[in-house]
Scaffold this active site. Sequence first.
Site: not given
Length: 370
Positions: A143, A194, A227, A251, A255
Amino acid sequence: MASNKKLLILAGDGIGPEVMKEVKRVLAWFSGGQALKFDIEDGLVGGSSIDVHGSPITDATMERALSVDAVLLGAVGGPKWDNLPFAQKPERGLLRLRKDMALFANLRPALVFDALAEASTLKTHLVKGLDLMIVRELTGGVYFGEPRGIETLPNGERRGVNTQVYTTSEIQRVARVAFELARKRQGKVCSVEKANVMESGVLWREEVTRLHQAEFKDVALSHMYADNCAMQLVREPKQFDVIVTDNLFGDLLSDCAAMLTGSLGMLPSASLGAPDANGRRPALYEPVHGSAPDIAGQNKANPLATLLSVSMMFRYSFDLAREAELLDQAARNVVAKGYRTGDIMAEGCTLVSTTRMGDEILKELDRLAV
């Protein structure tokens, strides 16, 4: 604890002022009967600041935020300000707070009250008793990394570029927060990245492991690809205690975890910076829910996420574990007695207003304090 802790309340927009009104009532209860004293200032942020000052946050408000012991924020944004230029939108006030206060660690608990377990979209036995914490790195990663932007290539195609980048110090400081939290919880940290396809993930795994070996061998450390973590959150969420991860994955995963609980109206959060020479951390506490303009001003909002954010403030800024647990227990008891705002309403329960929910919390605090 030293008396007169300094708080800055930024109620913001939409339902922010309504839920923050209940916060003030609860803080007054603790000030009156629990030998705690707070010096409370109010300020503007988001659309409310734009309307008065033409800016989503003023330099003066920012200076106050940097000087207090903690900032409590309600919510920002709404359709009234949707057409403003990007740099002037209400959300830029929140982003500036995070940036200028150097809040690098975002703490997002996913906690399921027994009385609300059936509200989750997952089977009740998977979420009943759930209590996990996601620690998200907040100021680095894709970001904020450079280079970034959109460019036109020689062949006329356009290309968008964002850069995922982390340094040793950025990784270790947020991992340290996660390990320290785990020591006060179940003693388990799952580090998520990852590393199978991203060099930044390899570095993340190596640096978290190095810190663990040097300072936190008493905490159990595991690693998981992002994942797989997303899948495990909906498969067996109670396997986790503390999850630490980067900005992008945090992020997404926070959620995902939020919806395990059944309602955003129940979820608090904290954003913490590095401690200064006196041990004081810059800290911002806010509910996960947004400004909910569709119910703003109607006394329908659920104040519990904001009140549970106050509990996090007691715990992480002021080291007031007893007071935090008192407020948490009051919230659990009120919900168990069947009092519900619209977002968590269920058959056989009592629908109450924002104010009435605050009333019931105060009654429960009185009962628990005896």
